[in-house]
Design an enzyme around this catalytic site. Structure first.
Site, PDB file in Angstrom:
ATOM      1  N   LYS A 106       4.468  -8.857   7.257  1.00 38.57           N
ATOM      2  CA  LYS A 106       3.313  -9.172   6.734  1.00 38.57           C
ATOM      3  C   LYS A 106       2.273  -7.932   6.886  1.00 38.57           C
ATOM      4  O   LYS A 106       1.598  -7.697   5.807  1.00 38.57           O
ATOM      5  CB  LYS A 106       2.894 -10.024   7.856  1.00 38.57           C
ATOM      6  CG  LYS A 106       2.516 -11.329   7.476  1.00 38.57           C
ATOM      7  CD  LYS A 106       1.772 -12.197   8.437  1.00 38.57           C
ATOM      8  CE  LYS A 106       1.539 -11.843   9.832  1.00 38.57           C
ATOM      9  NZ  LYS A 106       2.579 -11.810  11.052  1.00 38.57           N
TER      10      LYS A 106
ATOM     11  N   ARG B  38      -3.958 -17.549  13.692  1.00 43.80           N
ATOM     12  CA  ARG B  38      -2.818 -17.903  14.226  1.00 43.80           C
ATOM     13  C   ARG B  38      -2.758 -19.052  15.055  1.00 43.80           C
ATOM     14  O   ARG B  38      -1.776 -19.541  15.668  1.00 43.80           O
ATOM     15  CB  ARG B  38      -2.600 -16.870  15.229  1.00 43.80           C
ATOM     16  CG  ARG B  38      -1.425 -15.817  14.783  1.00 43.80           C
ATOM     17  CD  ARG B  38      -1.355 -14.915  15.758  1.00 43.80           C
ATOM     18  NE  ARG B  38      -0.424 -13.891  16.126  1.00 43.80           N
ATOM     19  CZ  ARG B  38      -0.298 -12.478  15.348  1.00 43.80           C
ATOM     20  NH1 ARG B  38      -1.091 -12.043  14.726  1.00 43.80           N
ATOM     21  NH2 ARG B  38       0.612 -11.937  15.737  1.00 43.80           N
TER      22      ARG B  38
ATOM     23  N   ARG C  83      10.947  -1.535  14.759  1.00 41.09           N
ATOM     24  CA  ARG C  83      10.022  -0.981  14.327  1.00 41.09           C
ATOM     25  C   ARG C  83       9.186  -0.016  14.883  1.00 41.09           C
ATOM     26  O   ARG C  83       8.735   0.101  16.074  1.00 41.09           O
ATOM     27  CB  ARG C  83       8.723  -2.171  14.069  1.00 41.09           C
ATOM     28  CG  ARG C  83       7.576  -1.841  13.368  1.00 41.09           C
ATOM     29  CD  ARG C  83       6.893  -3.038  12.805  1.00 41.09           C
ATOM     30  NE  ARG C  83       6.378  -3.976  13.775  1.00 41.09           N
ATOM     31  CZ  ARG C  83       5.712  -4.918  13.459  1.00 41.09           C
ATOM     32  NH1 ARG C  83       5.535  -5.388  12.367  1.00 41.09           N
ATOM     33  NH2 ARG C  83       4.982  -5.677  14.511  1.00 41.09           N
TER      34      ARG C  83
ATOM     35  N   ARG D  29       5.678   0.371  19.520  1.00 36.36           N
ATOM     36  CA  ARG D  29       4.635  -0.448  20.437  1.00 36.36           C
ATOM     37  C   ARG D  29       5.338  -1.242  21.345  1.00 36.36           C
ATOM     38  O   ARG D  29       6.518  -1.893  21.332  1.00 36.36           O
ATOM     39  CB  ARG D  29       4.176  -1.552  19.346  1.00 36.36           C
ATOM     40  CG  ARG D  29       2.899  -1.107  18.287  1.00 36.36           C
ATOM     41  CD  ARG D  29       2.562  -1.966  17.312  1.00 36.36           C
ATOM     42  NE  ARG D  29       2.540  -3.336  17.546  1.00 36.36           N
ATOM     43  CZ  ARG D  29       2.495  -4.261  16.892  1.00 36.36           C
ATOM     44  NH1 ARG D  29       2.169  -4.080  15.524  1.00 36.36           N
ATOM     45  NH2 ARG D  29       2.554  -5.627  17.195  1.00 36.36           N
TER      46      ARG D  29
ATOM     47  N   ARG E 282       7.296 -13.393  21.140  1.00 36.29           N
ATOM     48  CA  ARG E 282       6.316 -13.638  20.108  1.00 36.29           C
ATOM     49  C   ARG E 282       6.950 -14.657  19.074  1.00 36.29           C
ATOM     50  O   ARG E 282       5.810 -15.404  18.519  1.00 36.29           O
ATOM     51  CB  ARG E 282       5.727 -12.315  19.412  1.00 36.29           C
ATOM     52  CG  ARG E 282       4.893 -11.311  20.425  1.00 36.29           C
ATOM     53  CD  ARG E 282       4.942  -9.810  20.085  1.00 36.29           C
ATOM     54  NE  ARG E 282       4.534  -9.843  18.617  1.00 36.29           N
ATOM     55  CZ  ARG E 282       4.870  -8.728  17.672  1.00 36.29           C
ATOM     56  NH1 ARG E 282       5.777  -7.970  18.205  1.00 36.29           N
ATOM     57  NH2 ARG E 282       4.090  -8.476  16.795  1.00 36.29           N
TER      58      ARG E 282
HETATM   59  P1  AMP Z   1       0.191  -8.413  15.350  1.00 37.19           P
HETATM   60  O1  AMP Z   1      -0.113  -6.891  15.203  1.00 37.19           O
HETATM   61  O2  AMP Z   1      -0.420  -8.952  14.399  1.00 37.19           O
HETATM   62  O3  AMP Z   1       1.565  -8.564  15.702  1.00 37.19           O
HETATM   63  O4  AMP Z   1      -0.542  -8.634  17.004  1.00 37.19           O
HETATM   64  C1  AMP Z   1      -0.249  -8.127  18.016  1.00 37.19           C
HETATM   65  C2  AMP Z   1      -0.669  -8.975  19.134  1.00 37.19           C
HETATM   66  O5  AMP Z   1      -2.161  -9.028  19.051  1.00 37.19           O
HETATM   67  C3  AMP Z   1      -0.337 -10.248  19.052  1.00 37.19           C
HETATM   68  O6  AMP Z   1       1.153 -10.457  19.590  1.00 37.19           O
HETATM   69  C4  AMP Z   1      -1.284 -11.093  20.081  1.00 37.19           C
HETATM   70  O7  AMP Z   1      -1.152 -10.477  21.306  1.00 37.19           O
HETATM   71  C5  AMP Z   1      -2.546 -10.222  19.402  1.00 37.19           C
HETATM   72  N1  AMP Z   1      -3.117 -11.092  18.423  1.00 37.19           N
HETATM   73  C6  AMP Z   1      -3.268 -10.472  17.157  1.00 37.19           C
HETATM   74  N2  AMP Z   1      -3.801 -11.415  16.266  1.00 37.19           N
HETATM   75  C7  AMP Z   1      -4.110 -12.523  17.005  1.00 37.19           C
HETATM   76  C8  AMP Z   1      -4.827 -13.867  16.656  1.00 37.19           C
HETATM   77  N3  AMP Z   1      -5.127 -14.133  15.496  1.00 37.19           N
HETATM   78  N4  AMP Z   1      -4.992 -14.705  17.801  1.00 37.19           N
HETATM   79  C9  AMP Z   1      -4.654 -14.273  18.977  1.00 37.19           C
HETATM   80  N5  AMP Z   1      -4.177 -13.226  19.452  1.00 37.19           N
HETATM   81  C10 AMP Z   1      -3.879 -12.394  18.169  1.00 37.19           C
END
Ligand code: AMP
Length: 219
Positions: free
Chosen positions: A15, A90, A129, A162, A173
């Site tokens: 994404k 989300r 990643r 990360r 996740r």
């Molecule tokens: P991502 O890079 O989009 O995978 O986001 C990394 C982490 O940030 C996620 O595993 C959540 O802990 C937090 N996060 C990102 N976007 C959201 C969201 N829309 N709502 C809640 N937590 C989020």
């Protein structure tokens, strides 16, 4: 009228990579909730410190702080023409809040490309990643390694794994995604906005499919 595109898909499906490319292709701002949290974390803001405990465990940050962070971001001038939303919404509560906030900008969610892949592929992808420190450029140790190990091709900064891309956290996740984010697939399908894209194709082919789909949807 501004154009808002919500990119939906499980962790590791690509994404973030596609959102960056789409942003370049369309000129729409790339709004990534994960990047915003990581930026706050790096700057050790109050929000960053709060988010860290959830992120490290692979859990979602509470809706209220996430929603207000995104509202603030989409209010900035570079989002005047709209945005590619990557990682937000989300949860159903976030999707409702998004509809409400876009009304303020006389906008709606125009299209929701949903990038999919089987769970074993997701674990392999997300757990391999690596991300660049400076700007978040994304690599994969097997599928798309940087030319020089550990160094970003684009800005020369360090490339690191990360905390939440380690295998156990990735699996968590994906569980969280199935429980909390999957209901949005139905929500946007019922609204006639969902466009399914096969995320197992090569990066360029996913991009082509996305651009074609957006064109057909008039977004
Ligand atoms: P991502 O890079 O989009 O995978 O986001 C990394 C982490 O940030 C996620 O595993 C959540 O802990 C937090 N996060 C990102 N976007 C959201 C969201 N829309 N709502 C809640 N937590 C989020």
């Amino acid at each position: 009228m501004p154009t808002y595109i919500v990119l939906l898909g499980p962790p590791g499906v690509g994404k973030g990579t596609q959102a960056r490319i789409l942003s370049e292709e369309t000129g729409l701002a790339h709004v990534s909730s994960g990047d915003l949290f990581r930026e706050n974390l790096k700057n050790q803001t109050e929000l960053g410190n709060l988010a860290k405990s959830f992120m490290d465990k692979g859990e979602l940050v509470p809706d209220d702080v996430t929603i207000s962070m995104i509202k603030d971001r989409v209010s900035r001038p570079d989002c005047k023409a709209g945005a590619i939303l990557d990682g937000f919404p989300r949860t159903p509560a976030q999707a409702d809040a998004l509809d409400v906030m876009l009304k303020d900008f006389s906008g709606i969610v125009n299209a929701v490309p949903y990038i999919t892949a089987a769970e074993n592929i997701l674990v392999e992808r997300a757990s391999g990643r690596w991300t660049c420190r400076a700007q978040g450029h994304i690599y994969h140790e097997k599928f798309n390694p940087p030319k020089q190990a550990g160094v970003c091709d684009l800005d020369g900064s360090e490339v690191y794994q990360r905390e939440d891309d380690k295998v156990e956290t990735v699996t968590k996740r994906i569980r969280v995604y199935i429980e909390q984010t999957m209901p949005l697939v139905d929500y946007y399908r019922k609204a006639g906005k969902l466009i399914e894209i096969d995320g197992t194709q090569a990066v360029e082919d996913v991009t082509k499919a996305l651009l074609r789909a957006l064109k057909n949807s008039n977004a």
